[in-house]
Design an enzyme around this catalytic site. Sequence first.
Site, PDB file in Angstrom:
ATOM      1  N   GLY A   1      36.528  32.609  36.675  1.00  9.31           N
ATOM      2  CA  GLY A   1      37.231  31.990  35.561  1.00  9.31           C
ATOM      3  C   GLY A   1      38.599  32.604  35.345  1.00  9.31           C
ATOM      4  CD  GLU A   2      42.645  30.235  34.898  1.00 13.50           C
ATOM      5  OE1 GLU A   2      43.618  31.004  34.769  1.00 13.50           O
ATOM      6  OE2 GLU A   2      42.456  29.548  35.915  1.00 13.50           O
TER       7      GLU A   2
ATOM      8  N   GLY B   1      40.781  36.659  30.595  1.00 14.99           N
ATOM      9  CA  GLY B   1      40.679  36.653  29.145  1.00 14.99           C
ATOM     10  C   GLY B   1      39.655  35.719  28.554  1.00 14.99           C
TER      11      GLY B   1
ATOM     12  CE  LYS C   1      37.102  36.944  35.011  1.00 14.40           C
ATOM     13  NZ  LYS C   1      38.173  36.324  34.209  1.00 14.40           N
ATOM     14  CB  SER C   2      35.008  42.665  31.271  1.00 17.50           C
ATOM     15  OG  SER C   2      35.773  42.343  30.124  1.00 17.50           O
TER      16      SER C   2
ATOM     17  CB  SER D   1      55.383  17.141  35.154  1.00 22.95           C
ATOM     18  OG  SER D   1      56.215  18.258  35.359  1.00 22.95           O
TER      19      SER D   1
ATOM     20  CE  LYS E   1      56.003  19.857  31.168  1.00 22.34           C
ATOM     21  NZ  LYS E   1      55.463  18.781  32.033  1.00 22.34           N
TER      22      LYS E   1
END
Length: 644
Positions: free
Chosen positions: A71-72, A74, A77-78, A524, A567
């Site tokens: 996963g990303e 933060g 996971k830990s 984009s 944006k």
Amino acid sequence: MKTTIKNSRTQESVSYEGNETKKGTGETLSYETSKDIEVPERLIDQIIGQEEAVETIKKAAEQRRNVLLIGEPGVGKSMLAKAMAELLPREQLQDILVYPNIEDPNNPLIGAVPAGEGRKIVMNHKNKARSQDEKKNLFMMLIISFILVLGFMMNQFLAAIIAAGIIFLALQQFRPRTTVMVPKLLVNNEGRQVAPFVDATGAHAGALLGDVRHDPYQSGGLGTPAHERVEAGMIHKANKGVLYIDEIGTMKMKTQQELLTAMQEKRYSITGQSETSSGAMVRSQAVPCDFVLVASGNLQVLEGMHPALRSRIRGYGYEVFMKDTMPDTPENRDKLVQFVAQEVEKDGRIPHFSREAVEEIIREAQRRAGKKDSLTLKLRELGGLVRAAGDIAKSRGAELVETEDVIEAKKLSRTLEQQIADRYIVQKKKYSVFKSEGGEVGRVNGLAIIGDRSGIILPIAAEAAPAQSKEEGRIIATGKLGEIAREAVQNVSALIKKYTGTDISNYDIHIQFLQAYDGVEGDSASVSVATAVISALEEIPVDQSVALTGSLSIRGDVLPVGGVTGKIEAAAEAGIRKVLIPASNMGDVMIEKKYEDMVEIVPVETLGDVLEHALIGKGKESLIQRMQKISDIVPSIMKKPAMH
């Protein structure tokens, strides 16, 4: 936020309703401040939004299975790995001792005893050795005293002193070293109530697998017995517990192979990791290392993992893909309220949050999710905002964190990308790299994202010139474009033929991403490129107070893109008055209140909608009418498939 436009094809009014930043939070919890929220004691109950991963971890802990968390950064996971250590079945923890081997000093012996017994055994051996030393010292003192008394009686004082010194040195030299028989406590679990959790992230081979000290500075002097130089690795300290390794794919392949061996055998001998040192000659008996491996990383980590190691985890455990967002529901907002209370309790140095401040944190979680009806689960970054707001409230001596503190903390805790984007906009505007007023042919203010959510203005220029080749024209794009961006530019040619009816084979179309020194990737900018090229071909100016973003299909439909909130805010900061975004992205817009009156947001569905809002000047109406005629003619002249 409600915006109404006219569809350029049907002339019908279409309304779009997006997520409002003012949207009520609707929590079911009743509280005045975050202090009223009870923080769970168990770590597993403090994990927010990862219900599927939590259930998997519970099953893995119950059956002692290995787990791979992907996963990303933060997303917890830990924290899941630490929680698993608390959930492991209560087993008899062990102390590990290393004993000298009289027959082969370079092969120390290993012993395992119940936790807390290791220190007692070492102390008993030390007491025995100390008792033997005391007896020998007493015997030596008696001999020396006898010699001195005898010398005094015979009036041979100097000879007696010399003789006593010689005997003292001789006894010291030939004295047997009983202390070398004292074992060394390798792993000490005395007083531990839960299974050990060892974080081995970034550990080198010696720290992970164990090592043997090999020089006098490390080992305590020349002649230090081999068993006293043996050092336990993290795999041994994690015996009967959890070994956690983040970014496991960055570990050397040889180390991963040794780790796999330890997992399979549940025992691993300690030897010197440096082949050129004397420690490499020492190899202990196999040391227990019955641990549960919890590895983690992002998807790229899988490329660096040893196939056999991943197969072992998959065959004797679970692979879990962590979520980075969760649905925006009252129940999940309540979880974020709990999260704020947890962060305050963990930090211990910041005041609690008022209800209004917590609601502002929830609104920020909506913004950072980047898509409609979602809340972010990148809680490490959100926790940084909580602590920054707490620091601001603390500095002004407040008892509670208020909404104003959270808003101020957003400025204080901006990411590097956001700070770079702010300076980029100021610098580019100062030197007129992009413009925010007037009209110009072949020049468009595109929008892009750097980092996760920081928007910037991406000016794009296009020019049509006679083709250099006699066969056909080309599309030439510059600005360090990535593969996806290059393909998006190529797709624009089909749209130009369809919407303008212009034969572009006689033209070389040059497209420049102005000062895009760091490169451009993604599709984009497709809408911006198409608008710039059509403007250049038809010589119709583009309104420079308009910025646009969106992907295009080869049929001319405007497709959704990411990062629309960042944006739009970047465009507002740059003085842009109107932003065109894909209609399907309207629900993702969660701009700050201060930008709501600075910029008009217009949803678009087709390239025709884009041109209607982006182009200005006398040629605009005739182009749009011609486009409508071409759009009506093309479907009618297409051949129908033959019927058999």
